[in-house]
Scaffold this active site. Structure first.
Site, mmCIF file in Angstrom:
data_model
loop_
_atom_site.group_PDB
_atom_site.id
_atom_site.type_symbol
_atom_site.label_atom_id
_atom_site.label_comp_id
_atom_site.label_asym_id
_atom_site.label_seq_id
_atom_site.Cartn_x
_atom_site.Cartn_y
_atom_site.Cartn_z
ATOM 1 N N ARG A 20 58.011 -114.148 45.236
ATOM 2 C CA ARG A 20 58.740 -113.003 44.395
ATOM 3 C C ARG A 20 57.670 -112.046 44.469
ATOM 4 O O ARG A 20 58.044 -110.690 44.832
ATOM 5 C CB ARG A 20 59.276 -113.334 43.318
ATOM 6 N N HIS A 26 54.429 -136.089 57.192
ATOM 7 C CA HIS A 26 54.206 -135.879 55.755
ATOM 8 C C HIS A 26 52.632 -136.021 55.635
ATOM 9 O O HIS A 26 52.185 -136.512 54.428
ATOM 10 C CB HIS A 26 54.887 -136.424 54.888
ATOM 11 N N ILE A 60 46.091 -130.924 62.224
ATOM 12 C CA ILE A 60 45.563 -129.605 62.863
ATOM 13 C C ILE A 60 44.397 -129.270 62.387
ATOM 14 O O ILE A 60 44.591 -128.679 61.040
ATOM 15 C CB ILE A 60 46.876 -128.636 63.112
ATOM 16 N N ARG A 61 43.271 -129.162 62.895
ATOM 17 C CA ARG A 61 42.036 -128.872 62.395
ATOM 18 C C ARG A 61 41.289 -127.652 63.099
ATOM 19 O O ARG A 61 40.639 -127.342 62.479
ATOM 20 C CB ARG A 61 41.112 -129.858 62.250
ATOM 21 N N GLY A 73 48.272 -128.241 56.775
ATOM 22 C CA GLY A 73 47.965 -128.537 55.268
ATOM 23 C C GLY A 73 46.685 -128.422 54.876
ATOM 24 O O GLY A 73 46.220 -127.469 54.196
ATOM 25 N N ARG A 74 45.863 -129.584 55.282
ATOM 26 C CA ARG A 74 44.838 -129.909 54.543
ATOM 27 C C ARG A 74 43.753 -128.997 54.584
ATOM 28 O O ARG A 74 43.115 -128.426 53.459
ATOM 29 C CB ARG A 74 44.037 -131.020 54.742
HETATM 30 C C1 LIG Z 1 47.795 -133.159 48.917
HETATM 31 C C2 LIG Z 1 49.074 -132.849 49.552
HETATM 32 C C3 LIG Z 1 50.236 -132.327 48.929
HETATM 33 C C4 LIG Z 1 51.492 -132.184 49.853
HETATM 34 N N1 LIG Z 1 52.569 -131.578 49.021
HETATM 35 C C5 LIG Z 1 53.872 -131.581 49.907
HETATM 36 C C6 LIG Z 1 54.953 -131.011 49.078
HETATM 37 O O1 LIG Z 1 54.971 -130.844 48.103
HETATM 38 N N2 LIG Z 1 56.165 -130.861 50.003
HETATM 39 C C7 LIG Z 1 55.967 -131.416 51.443
HETATM 40 O O2 LIG Z 1 57.030 -130.967 51.799
HETATM 41 N N3 LIG Z 1 55.058 -131.661 52.140
HETATM 42 C C8 LIG Z 1 53.739 -131.885 51.361
HETATM 43 N N4 LIG Z 1 52.846 -132.332 51.969
HETATM 44 C C9 LIG Z 1 52.937 -132.623 53.410
HETATM 45 C C10 LIG Z 1 52.313 -131.280 54.122
HETATM 46 O O3 LIG Z 1 53.159 -130.298 53.873
HETATM 47 C C11 LIG Z 1 51.970 -131.438 55.709
HETATM 48 O O4 LIG Z 1 53.329 -131.959 56.118
HETATM 49 C C12 LIG Z 1 51.096 -132.165 55.970
HETATM 50 O O5 LIG Z 1 49.924 -132.075 55.050
HETATM 51 C C13 LIG Z 1 50.367 -131.852 57.280
HETATM 52 O O6 LIG Z 1 49.255 -132.666 57.514
HETATM 53 P P1 LIG Z 1 47.635 -131.959 57.591
HETATM 54 O O7 LIG Z 1 47.551 -131.937 56.101
HETATM 55 O O8 LIG Z 1 46.925 -133.077 58.250
HETATM 56 O O9 LIG Z 1 47.658 -130.639 58.510
HETATM 57 C C14 LIG Z 1 51.594 -132.453 51.440
HETATM 58 C C15 LIG Z 1 50.448 -132.845 51.613
HETATM 59 C C16 LIG Z 1 49.056 -132.994 51.158
HETATM 60 C C17 LIG Z 1 47.980 -133.322 51.892
#
Ligand SMILES: Cc1cc2nc3c(=O)[nH]c(=O)nc-3n(C[C@H](O)[C@H](O)[C@H](O)COP(=O)(O)O)c2cc1C
Length: 338
Positions: free
Chosen positions: A138, A236, A270-271, A290-291
């Protein structure tokens, strides 16, 4: 501030939760869910990493791609790169509480915008997480995407209304959260969806609807049938089910089946910029990260998120030059061997 400093601070603040390893491959953190790792023996996480490493870039230096275009049009936005910040929640139980949930949401939403892209915000059993995400969106005048857990449809629709009110440009559901441990901890009912359920969610909003967590052609086709705008081919981060296929293993066949009918995004391990290029060459229109963004926020807050994403963009640009790709929207399959 450089990325080395950011990672150093993140390593200190995430002690016991994440080692910010040189190779973030799921080994150190195996089984740490809640935490930063993959579920069980973390085979899903480790396999996604190993499989992505098997995809090799084909170097090309006799061509005219001297100034590649990394822009990525999606949902009416023109992003600076085909990289979107993945939805992430749970700073306390996943990351060690080095930043608060409110700070994390603000860092990723604003840091992503500063890098020319956009963030997805996530949902979990603690209702405040989703609310902090929406607050940040927002404040950013709606520049964000809300991804909701596969709760009962009435509960999902309630949250879609909240996302609309915050001005989100799209909404969606991480359907692979259907059996998530972290939701169980909070006593929140989640579960699988029928095509009719998804149709109801798509029809409930004018916004584009995304389904995140698809790993098979038949479920990608089901999303097309339900009128979904985009899917995310994802496991995920290996956190929901052990022993899955890697996203890159199924990406090509999914793109072949539905890529002309629906926007196919993907994520996992993806790093660096070259990893983005690999996913694009295998047919994804864009990717989620993500990470690395978590380390950015914990180690350098909003500035760290911006730096992480800008570094990925610069690496992608450089990798496009060295593989002869002039446009991120048309990276051909022969730029990788797999
Ligand atoms: C600590 C953590 C929390 C996450 N929480 C969510 C979330 O709340 N909702 C969701 O759709 N994915 C969640 N994910 C998955 C990420 O959106 C994503 O799909 C994933 O981390 C991609 O891989 P990467 O971390 O290797 O880039 C989470 C991942 C991690 C590591």
């Amino acid at each position: 501030m450089d990325l080395k400093d950011v990672k150093k601070v993140a390593r200190e603040k995430m002690k016991g939760f994440c080692n910010v390893c040189r190779e973030c491959n799921g080994v150190w953190c195996a089984g740490m869910v809640p935490g930063m790792g993959g579920a069980g023996s973390a085979h899903s996480f480790k396999h996604a990493y190993e499989e992505l490493k098997r995809v090799k870039l084909v170097m090309k230096t006799i061509h005219s791609a001297t100034d590649p275009n990394t822009e990525f049009p999606i949902f009416g936005e023109s992003l600076s790169m085909p990289v979107i910040t993945a939805p992430i929640t749970g700073t306390k139980f996943n990351m060690g509480g080095g930043v608060s949930e409110e700070e994390y949401a603000s860092d990723v939403v604003h840091g992503s915008i500063e890098a020319g892209t956009i963030a997805m915000i996530g949902d979990t059993g603690d209702a405040t997480c989703f609310e902090y995400g929406l607050k940040a969106v927002r404040e950013a005048k709606g520049r964000g995407i809300a991804i909701i857990k596969p709760r009962e449809n009435s509960e999902v629709i309630k949250r879609i209304r909240m996302a609309e009110e915050a001005g989100c440009i799209a909404v969606g559901m991480d359907i692979d959260g259907a059996g998530l441990v972290t939701m169980k901890l909070f006593g929140q009912p989640v579960g699988p969806k029928s095509i009719e359920d998804i149709k109801e969610l798509v029809a409930s909003t004018e916004l584009p609807f995304i389904v995140k967590g698809i790993l098979s052609v038949d479920e990608a086709r089901a999303c097309v049938e339900a009128g979904v705008s985009a899917i995310v081919v994802s496991n995920h981060g290996g956190r929901v089910l052990n022993n899955t296929l890697a996203p890159v293993e199924v990406l090509e066949e999914i793109v072949e089946a539905v890529g002309d009918k629906i926007t196919v995004l993907s994520d996992g391990c993806i790093r660096e910029g070259g990893d983005v290029l690999k996913y694009l060459a295998l047919g994804a229109r864009g990717v989620l990260v993500g990470r690395p963004v978590i380390w950015g926020s914990i180690g350098g807050r909003q500035e760290g998120v911006k730096l992480t994403l800008e570094t990925l963009k610069n690496q992608l640009y450089q990798n496009m030059i060295l593989t002869g790709c002039s446009d991120a929207s048309s990276i051909s399959r022969d730029r990788v061997k797999y």
